[in-house]
Design an enzyme around this catalytic site. Structure first.
Site, PDB file in Angstrom:
ATOM      1  N   SER A 173      11.273  53.096  32.480  1.00 21.10           N
ATOM      2  CA  SER A 173      11.553  53.445  30.942  1.00 21.10           C
ATOM      3  C   SER A 173      10.626  54.291  30.534  1.00 21.10           C
ATOM      4  CB  SER A 173      11.566  52.030  30.186  1.00 21.10           C
ATOM      5  OG  SER A 173      11.863  52.150  28.741  1.00 21.10           O
ATOM      6  N   HIS A 200      15.894  53.978  31.062  1.00 20.16           N
ATOM      7  CA  HIS A 200      16.284  53.901  29.734  1.00 20.16           C
ATOM      8  C   HIS A 200      16.219  55.031  28.971  1.00 20.16           C
ATOM      9  CE1 HIS A 200      14.349  49.568  30.036  1.00 20.16           C
ATOM     10  NE2 HIS A 200      15.512  49.663  30.737  1.00 20.16           N
ATOM     11  N   ASP A 296      12.002  44.539  31.273  1.00 24.05           N
ATOM     12  CA  ASP A 296      13.398  44.591  31.927  1.00 24.05           C
ATOM     13  C   ASP A 296      12.909  44.917  33.701  1.00 24.05           C
ATOM     14  OD1 ASP A 296      16.264  45.112  32.275  1.00 24.05           O
ATOM     15  OD2 ASP A 296      16.128  47.230  32.188  1.00 24.05           O
TER      16      ASP A 296
END
Length: 357
Positions: A173, A200, A296
């Protein structure tokens, strides 16, 4: 208190961003600037902790300003990007240069659409403020290589006899575009596995990221398409706004894109990808979690390890822009190797051997 300087050539955007940030108790907007030259003067005067920086500005554009900020002040910068093709390409370039993260300007009804990004803006500014000054590169001669044993001990190298089938999956991310630039170009073009990447990122930006990585790499890199085969020696970047999974069919592996929501709210989601890869029971899997906010990837990795036949790698804290996603997996006891970002490609390559015996 996180002290923020807002830089944008639009008076409307300066006010809206300032208003959004001021509503957060731990953020103080200490000033604004209309262009890069003005921003550099105000940084020296006001000493901000974090800067929000428009990508496209007159006098001195965001890219040139970012280079100066990193070179002179080493401060975390959140880029504010338009959704034009030029804006997307410039944003990817800024992330590679070292911007902390970015948000996108509204594309529809400006005042209504901007409120949609308020949460993202505040989250990124707070994370940037808590991260402190951007980390300088660490000498490769002094990097530690700690090993954390998994709580669930997976079978690492026992595929079904005669298959030799392998797959690599990566989740990242904040800080990911720059980290991927240090990993993907080092992978050999004849890697004996497909590589599937969750970064992301909003819709539209992942295509620019894939194009940039493809330009830098010997291995092929592309934005993934629904239904295509996942082939060895190719890196598939999940499109922003879609979830990606990998399934097995009669001919091999296939990429599937869908709009399913996940508990993490990320789309694409590393958890979603990892869970699908965990179901490929006759494949050896290499799972990598790199820099990023949140957790995540941890839940999906746990499911992969339960299914077995997985090697799990996390990026080290010292090379992460944000030590969130890797930290969550390490704390859960799911990681076999912790690697500096510069060493992750070598670790992947050693796991995915060119020939199986």
């Amino acid at each position: 208190m996180i002290r923020v300087l807002v830089v944008d050539d639009s008076a409307f955007m300066r006010k809206m961003i300032s208003d959004f940030l001021t509503e957060e108790k731990q953020i103080e907007v200490i000033g604004t600037a209309r262009n890069g030259e003005e921003a550099l003067k105000k940084i020296e005067l006001l000493k901000p902790d974090v800067i929000t920086l428009d990508v496209e500005m007159p006098v001195m554009n965001g890219t040139d300003t970012l280079r100066k900020i990193i070179e002179i002040y080493n401060l975390p910068v959140i880029m504010v990007s338009s959704q034009t093709e030029k804006g997307k390409e410039c944003t990817i370039n800024c992330l590679e240069i070292g911007a902390f993260d970015f948000i996108t300007k509204p594309s529809g009804s400006i005042s209504l659409d901007l409120y949609k990004i308020k949460e993202q803006l505040v989250e990124r500014v707070v994370a940037a403020g808590l991260s402190g000054k951007r980390k300088r590169p660490v000498s490769q001669t002094v990097r530690p290589e700690p090993i954390v044993r998994a709580v669930v001990k997976p079978e690492l190298s026992k595929p079904k006899p005669g298959t030799g089938r392998q797959i690599v999956c990566i989740g990242t991310s904040t800080g990911g575009p720059r980290a991927l630039q240090k990993v993907i170009p080092k992978l050999p073009k004849d890697l004996n596995a497909p590589v599937v990447v969750v970064q992301h990122m909003p819709e539209g930006f992942t295509a620019s990221l894939a194009d940039r990585l493809n330009h830098l790499s010997d291995i092929q890199v592309k934005e993934a398409k629904d239904g295509e085969a996942a082939l060895n020696g190719c890196v598939y970047i999940a499109p922003g706004g879609k979830n990606i999974s990998v399934i097995k069919n009669s001919e091999g592996l296939q990429v599937v894109l869908d709009n399913h929501d996940t508990p993490s709210r990320h789309k694409p989601s590393a958890d979603y990808l990892f869970r699908s890869v965990g179901k490929l029971t006759d494949y050896e899997k290499v799972a990598v979690i790199m820099t990023g906010m949140g957790s995540d990837g941890t839940a999906g990795l746990k499911d992969m390890l339960t299914a077995g036949n997985v090697k799990a790698i996390a990026e080290s804290e010292e090379s992460c822009v944000v030590y969130g996603m890797p930290k969550a997996a390490v704390k859960a006891g799911l990681i076999h190797e912790i690697k500096h970002v510069e060493d992750i490609a070598a670790s992947i390559t050693s796991c995915v051997k060119k020939e199986r015996v």
